[in-house]
Design a protein around this motif. Structure first.
Motif, PDB file in Angstrom:
ATOM      1  N   HIS A  92     -19.820 -16.175  46.603  1.00  0.00           N
ATOM      2  CA  HIS A  92     -21.064 -16.863  46.255  1.00  0.00           C
ATOM      3  C   HIS A  92     -21.594 -16.334  44.932  1.00  0.00           C
ATOM      4  O   HIS A  92     -20.917 -15.533  44.284  1.00  0.00           O
ATOM      5  N   ASP A  96     -23.961  -9.212  42.931  1.00  0.00           N
ATOM      6  CA  ASP A  96     -23.166  -8.137  43.552  1.00  0.00           C
ATOM      7  C   ASP A  96     -21.820  -8.640  44.091  1.00  0.00           C
ATOM      8  O   ASP A  96     -21.063  -7.885  44.694  1.00  0.00           O
ATOM      9  N   ASP A 214     -21.577 -13.199  52.324  1.00  0.00           N
ATOM     10  CA  ASP A 214     -22.880 -12.768  52.851  1.00  0.00           C
ATOM     11  C   ASP A 214     -23.412 -13.635  53.985  1.00  0.00           C
ATOM     12  O   ASP A 214     -24.600 -13.559  54.336  1.00  0.00           O
TER      13      ASP A 214
HETATM   14 ZN   LIG Z   1     -24.342  -9.506  48.630  1.00  0.00          ZN
END
Ligand SMILES: [Zn+2]
Length: 359
Positions: A92, A96, A214
């Motif tokens: 995504h 990070d 995530d």
């Molecule tokens: Zn993340």
């Protein structure tokens, strides 16, 4: 974790100075699948992975800055030397999971079409700005601004965003895409918008393994930036239907379907609590505070997950969806919610990471 860590990172503490809940480093899983695990799954402590086929390999996600990505790629080198990277997949558009892309820019980098659109606007400048605002706030010793400033600075402290050259993905898909990695079939499954606009998961059927991005946080509080929540719950159901034994979450330790159940319970609880308070006419900020300071929440297993104060952003996003506003929270409004989130963290003495709070 029962899996073997073959290249441990030799650190006694996490990036935020906590005692690690699991060993960080490169893990060898079954069927030439490797996972780069970062304890304790807090801000930017994101996991990544490597799938090795005959003569080529695929990297799942890069990290929040160049230094951390470099260390990971170095640890993977003994496998990528004989089986060079053919693909990189970004699960995504959060920094990070892709801000280390410049180190693998020679390879085809794949993500969903919606993630690429979001990546174009997700630049390291945003985190440098948050750090700057943190410094400014820290100097104001009234109305708890210094506390907020410390929290903002604490989030960004372990990372070097200045050195990041924004490098978005180079190839996109919509829905599903199956690619061959040295003869192994790897499925990319788009399940967003949920955590972000274009979340995808990486499924390796021959290993019964899944990199969830995530969509799964384990022992760490999930954040819903995009939504709607229904899509997130559908994604969790989708994982339950898959033939998987090993699941590598975006944040937190390696898990299996029990990790999926835990996240599902969190969201079902939050959804119910939010709707009750919305109907009573309570504001989103008040509702978030009311939920996490309530005994009913404290008794839940997820009350002790990392960063429980993320309830603030979660409630604001869910409120927007109830009101039919689909646009993601950004700009000054986001900054204001993060400010309230920081103050909420100070009200939760058990909340980790503790270093983000002035003690
Ligand atoms: Zn993340």
């Amino acid at each position: 974790m029962k899996w073997k860590c073959i290249f441990p990172t030799h650190s006694e503490i996490t990036r935020f100075g906590e005692k690690p809940h699991f060993q960080g480093g490169l893990y060898k899983l079954e069927h030439d699948i490797y996972a780069w695990m970062v304890p304790n799954g807090s801000w930017g402590e994101s996991n990544a992975g490597l799938i090795v086929g005959k003569g080529e390999s695929l990297l799942i996600d890069t990290l929040w800055d160049i230094n951390y990505t470099q260390v990971m790629l170095q640890a993977m080198r003994s496998f990528t030397q004989g089986n060079p990277l053919k693909y990189v997949v970004n699960t995504h558009a959060d920094g990070d999971h892709f801000w280390g892309n410049e180190l693998v820019a020679h390879v085809e980098v794949i993500t969903s079409k919606s993630s690429l659109l979001e990546m174009m606007h997700t630049k390291p400048n945003s985190m440098l700005l948050l750090n700057k605002i943190g410094k400014l706030f820290s100097a104001i010793k009234v109305f708890n601004n210094d506390k907020v400033g410390h929290w903002f600075q604490g989030m960004t402290a372990p990372y070097d965003f200045k050195s990041v050259t924004h490098t978005p993905a180079t190839r996109t898909f919509e829905g599903e895409l199956t690619i061959s990695v040295g003869g192994r079939g790897v499925q990319l499954i788009e399940i967003g918008p949920a955590h972000t606009a274009g979340d995808l998961m990486v499924y390796i059927p021959d290993a019964k393994a899944l990199f969830s991005g995530d969509i799964l946080f384990v022992e760490s509080t999930p954040i819903i930036w995009a939504g709607p929540l229904e899509n997130w719950l559908k994604a969790l159901d989708k994982i339950m239907e898959l033939d998987v034994k090993i699941i590598i979450p975006g944040h937190g330790p390696i898990t299996d379907k029990s990790g999926v159940e835990a996240v599902k319970k969190y969201w079902e609880f939050v959804d119910k609590q939010v709707r009750q308070r919305f109907q009573k006419g309570m504001s989103a900020s008040k509702a978030a505070r009311d939920i996490v300071l309530n005994n009913e929440f404290m008794e839940q297993p997820f009350a002790t997950w990392n960063s429980p104060e993320r309830m603030m952003i979660n409630v604001h996003t869910l409120y927007r969806h109830i009101q039919g506003r689909k646009q993601r929270i950004k700009g000054i409004e986001l900054l204001n919610i993060l400010r309230k989130q920081a103050l909420l963290a100070y009200e939760l003495p058990y909340a980790q990471p503790t270093s983000m709070r002035m003690i």
